[in-house]
Design an enzyme around this catalytic site. Structure first.
Site, PDB file in Angstrom:
ATOM      1  N   HIS A   1      22.689  24.124 -11.038  1.00  0.00           N
ATOM      2  CA  HIS A   1      21.250  23.864 -11.019  1.00  0.00           C
ATOM      3  C   HIS A   1      21.002  22.637 -10.125  1.00  0.00           C
ATOM      4  O   HIS A   1      21.944  21.945  -9.729  1.00  0.00           O
ATOM      5  CB  HIS A   1      20.708  23.620 -12.436  1.00  0.00           C
ATOM      6  CG  HIS A   1      21.326  22.481 -13.155  1.00  0.00           C
ATOM      7  ND1 HIS A   1      22.251  22.625 -14.154  1.00  0.00           N
ATOM      8  CD2 HIS A   1      21.176  21.140 -13.006  1.00  0.00           C
ATOM      9  CE1 HIS A   1      22.628  21.451 -14.598  1.00  0.00           C
ATOM     10  NE2 HIS A   1      21.991  20.523 -13.913  1.00  0.00           N
TER      11      HIS A   1
HETATM   12  C1  T46 Z   1      24.325  17.248 -14.543  1.00  0.00           C
HETATM   13  C2  T46 Z   1      25.447  17.240 -15.470  1.00  0.00           C
HETATM   14  C3  T46 Z   1      26.274  16.051 -15.289  1.00  0.00           C
HETATM   15  C4  T46 Z   1      19.171  18.939 -23.717  1.00  0.00           C
HETATM   16  O1  T46 Z   1      18.601  19.488 -24.668  1.00  0.00           O
HETATM   17  N1  T46 Z   1      18.936  17.623 -23.437  1.00  0.00           N
HETATM   18  C5  T46 Z   1      19.535  16.974 -22.408  1.00  0.00           C
HETATM   19  O2  T46 Z   1      19.289  15.768 -22.197  1.00  0.00           O
HETATM   20  C6  T46 Z   1      20.458  17.715 -21.575  1.00  0.00           C
HETATM   21  C7  T46 Z   1      21.180  17.059 -20.402  1.00  0.00           C
HETATM   22  C8  T46 Z   1      20.677  19.037 -21.858  1.00  0.00           C
HETATM   23  N2  T46 Z   1      20.053  19.634 -22.914  1.00  0.00           N
HETATM   24  C9  T46 Z   1      20.317  21.048 -23.182  1.00  0.00           C
HETATM   25  C10 T46 Z   1      19.712  21.978 -22.118  1.00  0.00           C
HETATM   26  C11 T46 Z   1      20.670  23.143 -22.074  1.00  0.00           C
HETATM   27  O3  T46 Z   1      20.287  24.094 -23.060  1.00  0.00           O
HETATM   28  O4  T46 Z   1      21.722  21.297 -23.155  1.00  0.00           O
HETATM   29  C12 T46 Z   1      22.017  22.542 -22.504  1.00  0.00           C
HETATM   30  C13 T46 Z   1      22.960  22.330 -21.340  1.00  0.00           C
HETATM   31  O5  T46 Z   1      22.305  21.454 -20.423  1.00  0.00           O
HETATM   32  P1  T46 Z   1      22.590  21.488 -18.849  1.00  0.00           P
HETATM   33  O6  T46 Z   1      22.379  22.852 -18.320  1.00  0.00           O
HETATM   34  O7  T46 Z   1      21.787  20.395 -18.236  1.00  0.00           O
HETATM   35  O8  T46 Z   1      24.143  21.123 -18.823  1.00  0.00           O
HETATM   36  P2  T46 Z   1      25.153  20.794 -17.655  1.00  0.00           P
HETATM   37  O9  T46 Z   1      26.343  20.180 -18.284  1.00  0.00           O
HETATM   38  O10 T46 Z   1      25.367  22.000 -16.805  1.00  0.00           O
HETATM   39  O11 T46 Z   1      24.467  19.680 -16.712  1.00  0.00           O
HETATM   40  C14 T46 Z   1      24.171  18.369 -17.139  1.00  0.00           C
HETATM   41  C15 T46 Z   1      22.943  17.823 -16.414  1.00  0.00           C
HETATM   42  O12 T46 Z   1      21.776  18.480 -16.770  1.00  0.00           O
HETATM   43  C16 T46 Z   1      23.126  17.924 -14.955  1.00  0.00           C
HETATM   44  O13 T46 Z   1      22.042  17.482 -14.245  1.00  0.00           O
HETATM   45  O14 T46 Z   1      24.421  16.776 -13.446  1.00  0.00           O
HETATM   46  O15 T46 Z   1      25.160  17.416 -16.839  1.00  0.00           O
END
Ligand code: T46
Length: 132
Positions: free
Chosen positions: A51
């Site tokens: 993303h």
């Molecule tokens: C990146 C890397 C390093 C939440 O509810 N609150 C939050 O603050 C976050 C970050 C995530 N979430 C939920 C949203 C999704 O349902 O947790 C799930 C996984 O989140 P995300 O798709 O963001 O996870 P990653 O590990 O792919 O990515 C995250 C960051 O969003 C991203 O910008 O650089 O960690």
């Protein structure tokens, strides 16, 4: 457009004492931190990320294990990093598609410039490539 770059945090201490490293706004963090989150126990066959963020800026630290990162701009410029030291981090500006692979013991800590907002995400690669 701002580019991702690696940050080397100072290691305060010595081998026989252990170390402390510090993240501080206006020093090595170029934004006001609004949120901190961490990821862990990611199996090593899983690719996270896939993303981009419209406005979010981040500093990411790998406090344990090894994490491999790939960032891509809308124009196709790519940046790769491998973090395997707790004293290293990456500044990630908004607007980069990211992919991350983790060793199973890896712990990622992210300091972010905004509160969580799903509307800030672009999760479709084709939409990202059209984003200005
Ligand atoms: C990146 C890397 C390093 C939440 O509810 N609150 C939050 O603050 C976050 C970050 C995530 N979430 C939920 C949203 C999704 O349902 O947790 C799930 C996984 O989140 P995300 O798709 O963001 O996870 P990653 O590990 O792919 O990515 C995250 C960051 O969003 C991203 O910008 O650089 O960690």
């Amino acid at each position: 457009m701002k580019k991702p770059y690696q940050i080397q945090f100072e290691q305060i201490g010595a081998p026989h004492l252990g170390y402390i490293s510090v993240a501080e706004i206006q020093d090595n963090i170029p934004f006001e931190i609004k949120r901190v989150y961490w990821t862990y126990f990611t199996p090593n066959h899983v690719e996270r990320g896939n993303h981009s963020h419209r406005a979010l800026e981040q500093v990411i630290i790998c406090v344990a294990g090894t994490i491999y990162f790939e960032f891509e701009s809308v124009g196709g410029e790519t940046f790769e990093f491998e973090l395997d030291e707790p004293s290293q981090g990456i500044y990630v500006p908004s607007g980069y598609w990211r992919r991350m692979k983790f060793s199973h013991n890896a712990v990622l800590v992210c300091m972010a410039s905004q509160l969580y907002d799903e509307a800030d995400y672009i999760r479709d690669y084709n939409e990202f490539k059209k984003y200005i």
